[in-house]
Design a protein around this motif. Structure first.
Motif, PDB file in Angstrom:
ATOM      1  N   LEU A   1      45.719  39.130  38.044  1.00  0.00           N
ATOM      2  CA  LEU A   1      44.589  38.527  38.104  1.00  0.00           C
ATOM      3  C   LEU A   1      43.566  38.928  39.200  1.00  0.00           C
ATOM      4  CD1 LEU A   1      42.958  35.860  37.529  1.00  0.00           C
ATOM      5  CD2 LEU A   1      44.053  34.682  39.502  1.00  0.00           C
ATOM      6  N   ALA A   2      43.986  39.615  40.375  1.00  0.00           N
ATOM      7  CA  ALA A   2      43.132  40.145  41.278  1.00  0.00           C
ATOM      8  C   ALA A   2      42.570  41.259  40.536  1.00  0.00           C
ATOM      9  CB  ALA A   2      43.794  40.539  42.608  1.00  0.00           C
ATOM     10  N   ALA A   3      43.245  42.219  39.922  1.00  0.00           N
ATOM     11  CA  ALA A   3      42.441  43.303  39.049  1.00  0.00           C
ATOM     12  C   ALA A   3      41.535  42.921  38.109  1.00  0.00           C
ATOM     13  CB  ALA A   3      43.417  44.152  38.530  1.00  0.00           C
ATOM     14  N   SER A   4      41.871  41.762  37.694  1.00  0.00           N
ATOM     15  CA  SER A   4      40.807  41.257  36.457  1.00  0.00           C
ATOM     16  C   SER A   4      39.776  40.682  37.110  1.00  0.00           C
ATOM     17  CB  SER A   4      41.654  40.191  35.508  1.00  0.00           C
ATOM     18  OG  SER A   4      42.469  40.854  34.562  1.00  0.00           O
ATOM     19  N   LEU A   5      39.932  40.117  38.123  1.00  0.00           N
ATOM     20  CA  LEU A   5      38.501  39.484  39.067  1.00  0.00           C
ATOM     21  C   LEU A   5      37.804  40.701  39.383  1.00  0.00           C
ATOM     22  CD1 LEU A   5      40.560  36.728  41.299  1.00  0.00           C
ATOM     23  CD2 LEU A   5      38.982  36.233  39.253  1.00  0.00           C
ATOM     24  N   ASP A   6      38.332  41.744  39.962  1.00  0.00           N
ATOM     25  CA  ASP A   6      37.555  42.782  40.377  1.00  0.00           C
ATOM     26  C   ASP A   6      36.808  43.649  39.130  1.00  0.00           C
ATOM     27  OD1 ASP A   6      38.312  42.683  42.938  1.00  0.00           O
ATOM     28  OD2 ASP A   6      39.951  44.218  42.824  1.00  0.00           O
ATOM     29  N   ALA A   7      37.440  43.652  37.915  1.00  0.00           N
ATOM     30  CA  ALA A   7      36.667  44.144  36.916  1.00  0.00           C
ATOM     31  C   ALA A   7      35.586  43.152  36.326  1.00  0.00           C
ATOM     32  CB  ALA A   7      37.731  44.296  35.544  1.00  0.00           C
ATOM     33  N   ALA A   8      35.778  41.878  36.378  1.00  0.00           N
ATOM     34  CA  ALA A   8      34.661  40.885  35.972  1.00  0.00           C
ATOM     35  C   ALA A   8      33.743  41.173  37.079  1.00  0.00           C
ATOM     36  CB  ALA A   8      35.180  39.591  35.976  1.00  0.00           C
TER      37      ALA A   8
ATOM     38  N   PRO B   1      30.392  37.046  40.813  1.00  0.00           N
ATOM     39  CA  PRO B   1      29.840  37.205  41.921  1.00  0.00           C
ATOM     40  C   PRO B   1      31.227  37.849  42.876  1.00  0.00           C
ATOM     41  CG  PRO B   1      29.828  35.123  42.241  1.00  0.00           C
ATOM     42  CD  PRO B   1      30.256  35.543  40.823  1.00  0.00           C
ATOM     43  N   PRO B   2      30.700  38.839  43.735  1.00  0.00           N
ATOM     44  CA  PRO B   2      31.826  39.125  44.752  1.00  0.00           C
ATOM     45  C   PRO B   2      32.373  37.878  45.340  1.00  0.00           C
ATOM     46  CG  PRO B   2      29.839  40.391  44.979  1.00  0.00           C
ATOM     47  CD  PRO B   2      29.543  39.609  44.146  1.00  0.00           C
ATOM     48  N   LEU B   3      33.660  37.971  45.546  1.00  0.00           N
ATOM     49  CA  LEU B   3      34.442  36.517  45.750  1.00  0.00           C
ATOM     50  C   LEU B   3      35.772  36.758  46.496  1.00  0.00           C
ATOM     51  CD1 LEU B   3      36.930  36.590  43.562  1.00  0.00           C
ATOM     52  CD2 LEU B   3      35.000  35.633  42.260  1.00  0.00           C
ATOM     53  N   ARG B   4      36.211  35.767  47.047  1.00  0.00           N
ATOM     54  CA  ARG B   4      37.680  35.881  47.628  1.00  0.00           C
ATOM     55  C   ARG B   4      38.501  34.799  46.901  1.00  0.00           C
ATOM     56  NH1 ARG B   4      33.810  35.404  51.989  1.00  0.00           N
ATOM     57  NH2 ARG B   4      33.712  37.323  53.008  1.00  0.00           N
ATOM     58  N   ALA B   5      39.650  35.100  46.832  1.00  0.00           N
ATOM     59  CA  ALA B   5      40.762  34.324  46.022  1.00  0.00           C
ATOM     60  C   ALA B   5      41.993  34.050  47.090  1.00  0.00           C
ATOM     61  CB  ALA B   5      41.253  34.947  44.830  1.00  0.00           C
ATOM     62  N   VAL B   6      42.523  32.948  47.087  1.00  0.00           N
ATOM     63  CA  VAL B   6      43.684  32.629  47.875  1.00  0.00           C
ATOM     64  C   VAL B   6      44.728  32.230  46.484  1.00  0.00           C
ATOM     65  CG1 VAL B   6      42.979  30.325  48.554  1.00  0.00           C
ATOM     66  CG2 VAL B   6      45.016  31.275  49.568  1.00  0.00           C
ATOM     67  N   LEU B   7      45.819  32.841  46.282  1.00  0.00           N
ATOM     68  CA  LEU B   7      46.893  32.452  45.441  1.00  0.00           C
ATOM     69  C   LEU B   7      48.015  31.660  46.195  1.00  0.00           C
ATOM     70  CD1 LEU B   7      47.053  35.928  43.801  1.00  0.00           C
ATOM     71  CD2 LEU B   7      45.109  34.340  43.453  1.00  0.00           C
TER      72      LEU B   7
ATOM     73  N   GLY C   1      41.153  32.697  29.711  1.00  0.00           N
ATOM     74  CA  GLY C   1      40.608  31.451  29.724  1.00  0.00           C
ATOM     75  C   GLY C   1      40.194  31.199  30.992  1.00  0.00           C
ATOM     76  N   MET C   2      40.794  31.514  32.082  1.00  0.00           N
ATOM     77  CA  MET C   2      40.573  31.426  33.313  1.00  0.00           C
ATOM     78  C   MET C   2      39.315  32.239  33.643  1.00  0.00           C
ATOM     79  SD  MET C   2      42.652  31.937  37.066  1.00  0.00           S
ATOM     80  CE  MET C   2      43.660  30.926  36.665  1.00  0.00           C
ATOM     81  N   LEU C   3      39.206  33.509  33.342  1.00  0.00           N
ATOM     82  CA  LEU C   3      38.284  34.572  33.645  1.00  0.00           C
ATOM     83  C   LEU C   3      36.831  33.901  32.995  1.00  0.00           C
ATOM     84  CD1 LEU C   3      40.410  37.772  33.353  1.00  0.00           C
ATOM     85  CD2 LEU C   3      39.367  36.581  35.425  1.00  0.00           C
ATOM     86  N   ASP C   4      37.028  33.469  31.674  1.00  0.00           N
ATOM     87  CA  ASP C   4      35.915  32.965  31.300  1.00  0.00           C
ATOM     88  C   ASP C   4      35.241  31.627  31.580  1.00  0.00           C
ATOM     89  OD1 ASP C   4      36.051  34.922  29.197  1.00  0.00           O
ATOM     90  OD2 ASP C   4      36.922  33.829  27.702  1.00  0.00           O
ATOM     91  N   GLY C   5      36.071  30.867  32.315  1.00  0.00           N
ATOM     92  CA  GLY C   5      35.981  29.829  32.621  1.00  0.00           C
ATOM     93  C   GLY C   5      35.152  29.921  34.023  1.00  0.00           C
TER      94      GLY C   5
END
Length: 441
Positions: A245-252, A259-265, A406-410
């Motif tokens: 997921l982290a790599a996909s977020l960076d790609a998006a 936007p640039p963001l932070r994620a806590v898994l 679906g998560m990335l699109d949402g």
């Protein structure tokens, strides 16, 4: 695909002056397996020796499954070579029916080591699957199992398709193959392989809870003192160790879609711990609100706008995302709930009582009938309350294969890029604007 688990007895929960009665799921009717006699079976039956050799060569070159677009529908033909197998079953998420598991068994092409099966499906279907073989004497275990869980466990005990290079991880580190129709929504930020886990943080046990583990990811180059959206992701161990997921977020973000963001898994622990703590009003919900967010606020500049703090997850994780906005909407103002297990609790009243700024996005698969019914009921209740949930019905099952894209699109709907941020191009998400309206930069 998610493995079936034993379910503990329902409990009664109390939180914020509310009483919530936990329920067991209602076993939904199975979705009929749309099996047809496929092109491989027909071609094999009418071919001579040389024709069959040519057919096998074409199959090996094409991979599996072979997809034929029929306009609105399509056929997907799986094939598998195994000369020692006595039976082979295709355990496709949302399509395997425990009451008629034989309908998912492949047939052996006469005089060959090739097994095949063809489904006719909507062109936008996407799903994960494994192939399970039986080589011993007697009937295969999925035929002799005597209840739904045992049948499913036996049929799902196989491995990814060796003729399909598209493989992804899921819960419990299980690897599955992914197949889709020609009109399936694009997986715009697919990253192959297993992820490199982000930085790990362990919050030690207290008198009120066990030690908890999370993984922290920040868009590269984002300073700690710069305010940025925060994503709280349930079942974090899957997204950290099995699905990148982290790599996909960076790609998006690099594409300008987020936007640039932070994620806590957030790790959900063992199967038993997950049942006990995730998707309930206490447990992980209280941990995030009472412990985790204050710790993160000491590390990062968190958003002042609660709608820029988004909770997400699938299944129990989707339910957990809804609990966070229902009970903590002043701090977590948006939820993206995928296949939320709404059979477990009725959240309609408590979500209607949430702050008006709370935003809810719901996604459910048409091949998970009980989840889809609960999602539609919740969406209707929110609309009747004057809210505007965003609802997507996906042609798929209870399945990581579509939860990931679906998560990335949402998220691109809930977290549109900041037009003042040079790293984001707002034209990449046309028609999506901040709930606060246009901003002057």
């Amino acid at each position: 695909m998610t493995r079936p688990a034993e379910r503990p007895a329902p409990r009664v929960h109390e939180a914020a002056g509310w009483r919530f009665d936990e329920r067991h799921p209602v076993a939904p009717p199975g979705v009929p397996v749309p099996r047809v006699v496929g092109p491989v079976e027909r071609a094999w039956a009418g071919a001579d020796h040389d024709g069959r050799r040519g057919l096998l060569a074409r199959l090996r070159a094409a991979g599996s499954p072979v997809v034929v677009d029929e306009g609105g529908t399509c056929t997907l033909t799986w094939w598998y070579e195994d000369g020692d197998a006595r039976a082979v079953v295709l355990a496709a998420n949302g399509l395997l029916d425990h009451r008629d598991v034989g309908a998912s068994e492949l047939v052996r092409l006469r005089g060959s080591d090739v097994w095949t099966i063809t489904y006719r499906l909507p062109s936008d279907w996407r799903g994960s699957y494994v192939l399970t073989t039986h080589r011993g004497d007697g009937p295969p275990p999925w035929r002799t199992a005597d209840d739904r869980r045992a049948v499913r466990l036996a049929a799902m005990a196989g491995r990814p398709d060796p003729a399909n290079p598209r493989v992804m991880g899921t819960m419990h580190d299980a690897a599955v193959s992914v197949a889709q129709g020609p009109a399936a929504p694009p997986h715009r930020w697919w990253v192959p392989g297993r992820p490199t886990p982000p930085a790990e943080l362990v919050l030690p046990a207290t008198a009120h809870r066990r030690a908890r583990r999370v993984w922290l990811h920040t868009t590269p180059g984002l300073p700690d003192d710069r305010e940025a959206p925060l994503l709280v992701v349930h079942d974090g161990q899957v997204w950290a160790r099995s699905v990148p997921l982290a790599a996909s977020l960076d790609a998006a973000v690099a594409d300008g879609a987020l936007p640039p963001l932070r994620a806590v898994l957030v790790d959900s622990g063992t199967v038993a711990t997950r049942w006990d703590e995730l998707g309930v009003p206490g447990g992980t919900t209280r941990f995030v609100l009472d412990d985790l967010l204050p710790v993160l606020a000491g590390r990062w500049a968190l958003p002042a706008d609660p709608t820029r703090v988004v909770a997400t997850g699938a299944s129990f994780g989707g339910l957990g995302a809804l609990w966070l906005v229902a009970l903590g909407g002043d701090r977590v103002g948006a939820a993206l709930a995928q296949s939320p297990s709404l059979w477990r609790f009725d959240l309609r009243d408590v979500l209607r009582a949430a702050p008006r700024h709370v935003r809810v996005a719901l996604q459910a698969g048409v091949h998970e009938p009980e989840v889809l019914r609960g999602t539609r009921e919740l969406a209707a209740a929110l609309v009747a309350d004057g809210r505007s949930p965003h609802v997507v019905e996906v042609t798929g099952g209870h399945d990581w294969a579509w939860w990931w894209p679906g998560m990335l699109d949402g998220l691109t709907r809930l977290l549109p890029p900041d037009p003042c941020d040079g790293a984001a191009d707002p034209t990449r998400v046309a028609g999506i604007t901040s709930p606060a309206g246009p901003t002057s930069c």
